[in-house]
Enzyme design. Structure first.
Site, PDB file in Angstrom:
ATOM      1  N   ARG A   1      44.268  38.942  41.082  1.00 36.28           N
ATOM      2  CA  ARG A   1      43.125  38.192  41.600  1.00 36.28           C
ATOM      3  C   ARG A   1      41.848  39.019  41.718  1.00 36.28           C
ATOM      4  NH1 ARG A   1      47.244  36.401  45.061  1.00 36.28           N
ATOM      5  NH2 ARG A   1      48.213  34.613  44.070  1.00 36.28           N
ATOM      6  N   VAL A   2      41.955  40.332  41.825  1.00 38.36           N
ATOM      7  CA  VAL A   2      40.723  41.106  41.995  1.00 38.36           C
ATOM      8  C   VAL A   2      40.506  42.169  40.925  1.00 38.36           C
ATOM      9  CG1 VAL A   2      40.609  40.757  44.484  1.00 38.36           C
ATOM     10  CG2 VAL A   2      41.785  42.748  43.601  1.00 38.36           C
TER      11      VAL A   2
END
Ligand code: ATP
Ligand code: MG
Length: 498
Positions: free
Chosen positions: A357-358
């Site tokens: 996600r990051v």
């Protein structure tokens, strides 16, 4: 008079009485003790023969202690002494290259451990204000991850899959890839067989990865208390490096076994069981652990701690209690599929069920430009291939998509212990994207890959260095890369065509 007063003041803190209690029952790694009325939660207590314990259950007339050592010699009637100290663990550079347990006991048969400081095993996670966004990639050296599921320094990425799907292998390879990168690694092995840990340590040693790594072990025959506290102690050791401004990496292998140790303790302490017989605070034991991994702001030293927790699933059920908890705590997951493993597609990473996600923002631009379309086109191929099995007459375009997809799949294969540099990954992904491998037979791809990687490093060393330093390439530079790739492949295509 003033000096005398000062002396008295200075000596005061040492005048502490140590409260004692009596064991009323011992069993399963737990001792129930009467008489330690003012002991605090998480306080260390000492039994005769140096066995330590930690007070975890405080009740009006008795205290539940989890034992950190052998309970064979303990029994009812034995005296217990409170130490007034929280459970703590040694930290420092002297731990690197060593195999130890959570209390600092040396397990590698080497010299005594060198350290100057002990810190509590439970420490508060950094405040939001101290944290900064993830900006630098944590390179695993594994193509499928660095290209499609990139991880950033300070991120928490879950590795999950059934037993024997290559989870440990991905984690160990990531540690090996940190050689000469200045990243300090902690490999925390909880609840594994001692032989499995010995194998992991041997692999690290063989690949020169032990010098930048601390191995913290609680094998399956250790008491549950020790297995339970080990990840917290290992995190304290890792935080030491983060707080010094280093980038650190911690692998928890694995948290399923950690959760089971806590369940064992809780049931012995007669805490009410909940779902899957885990106690109510099972989410909290993992969230507070993983909250401690982050990227600190410059003002706070700028260090980072990346966490790779490992979870074992049963029969590919990623929606069981512990896996869903961990998925919700972490910033993404790498899912290893037993089906891919059986087909020999190693590493058995299921791209569709994995996500970061990051980390995407941290990926090297050169790698991003070759990998950005890959994820989508690869998933499309997987779907098409299933359909194509039922039909013999395919149009030209579909056949081309399938042929390309098969080559991408071939390119994403990678043997363990063969980490690749960013430029080597770019070389082969660029070649497959540009269609240069379309005419290479599938069984010659591995060979072609080695050839183009070597060729590119030899002919365009500065460009390769640029890619690894995170610089973007302009059109002209990409053109140079392409023509060198063509040169490298010329021999192979001819050889296989003849
Ligand atoms: P466990 O559930 O027992 O902890 P695991 O999921 O951690 O297993 P590993 O021990 O990492 O799995 O790997 C299982 C086996 O697969 C090992 O023998 C390992 O050498 C092999 N293996 C894993 N990945 C690869 C790879 N990329 N290339 C070749 N062999 C691999
Ligand atoms: Mg394993």
């Amino acid at each position: 008079m003033a000096t005398l007063h000062k002396v008295v003041e200075d000596t005061e803190p040492t005048l502490r009485s140590h409260e004692t209690g009596t064991v009323i029952q011992v069993g399963g790694g737990i001792a129930r003790v009467r008489g330690l009325a003012s002991v605090t939660s998480e306080e260390l207590v000492q039994f005769p023969d140096g066995v330590l314990g930690v007070a975890i259950n405080l009740e009006p007339d008795e205290v539940g202690i989890m034992l950190l050592g052998d309970s064979e010699k303990l029994g009812a009637g034995i005296r217990v002494t409170a130490t007034g100290r929280e459970a703590d663990t040694p930290v420092g550079e002297g731990l690197l290259g060593r195999v130890i347990d959570a209390t600092g006991k040396v397990l590698d048969g080497g010299k005594p451990l060198e350290f100057h400081e002990r810190r509590p095993i439970e420490r508060p996670a950094p405040e939001i204000i101290e944290r900064s966004p993830v900006t630098v990639p944590m390179e695993t050296g594994i193509k499928a991850i660095d290209a499609l599921i990139p991880i950033g320094r300070g991120q928490r990425e879950l590795i999950l899959g059934d037993r024997q799907t290559g989870k440990t292998s991905v984690a160990i390879d990531t540690i090996i890839n940190q050689r000469n990168k200045g990243v300090k690694c902690i490999y925390c092995a909880v609840g594994q067989r001692a032989t499995a840990v010995a194998k992991a340590v041997e692999t690290l040693r063989k690949h020169d990865a032990l010098d930048h790594t601390v191995v913290v072990v609680a094998p399956d025959d250790d008491p549950p208390g020790l297995r339970y506290i080990t990840p917290y102690a290992a995190t304290t050791m890792a935080e030491y490096f983060m707080e010094k401004g280093y980038d650190a990496l911690i692998v928890y292998d694995d948290l399923t076994r950690h959760a089971r140790a806590y369940r064992e303790l809780s049931l012995l302490l007669r805490r009410p069981p909940g779902r899957e017989a885990y106690p109510g605070d099972i989410f909290y034991i993992h969230s507070r652990l993983l909250e401690r991994s982050t990227h600190l702001r410059k003002e706070f030293g700028g260090g980072s701690l990346t966490a790779l927790p490992v979870i074992e699933t049963q029969a590919q059920d990623i929606s069981a209690y512990i896996p869903t908890n961990l998925i919700s705590i972490t910033d993404g997951q790498i899912y290893l599929s037993p089906v891919l493993f059986q087909k020999g597609l190693l590493p058995a990473i299921h791209v569709g069920k994995s996500v970061s996600r990051v980390g995407g923002k941290t990926q090297h631009p050169a790698l991003r430009s070759v990998a950005s379309d890959l994820r989508l086109s690869y998933s499309q191929f997987e779907e098409l291939e299933t359909f194509a099995r039922f039909s013999t007459r395919l149009d030209k375009e579909t056949r081309a998509t399938i042929e390309r997809g098969r080559r991408v799949r071939e390119v994403l294969k990678q043997n363990e212990r063969h980490p690749l540099r960013a430029s080597e990954q770019v070389a082969v992904l660029k070649a497959v994207n540009a269609g240069l491998l379309d005419d290479v037979p599938l069984d010659a791809i591995a060979n072609a890959e080695k050839r183009i990687q070597k060729h590119l490093l030899e002919t365009l060393p500065e460009l390769c260095a640029n890619m690894e330093n995170g610089e973007t390439l302009d059109d002209d530079q990409w053109q140079r890369v392409l023509s060198e790739l063509e040169v490298a492949l010329a021999g192979i295509v001819q050889a296989s065509g003849s």
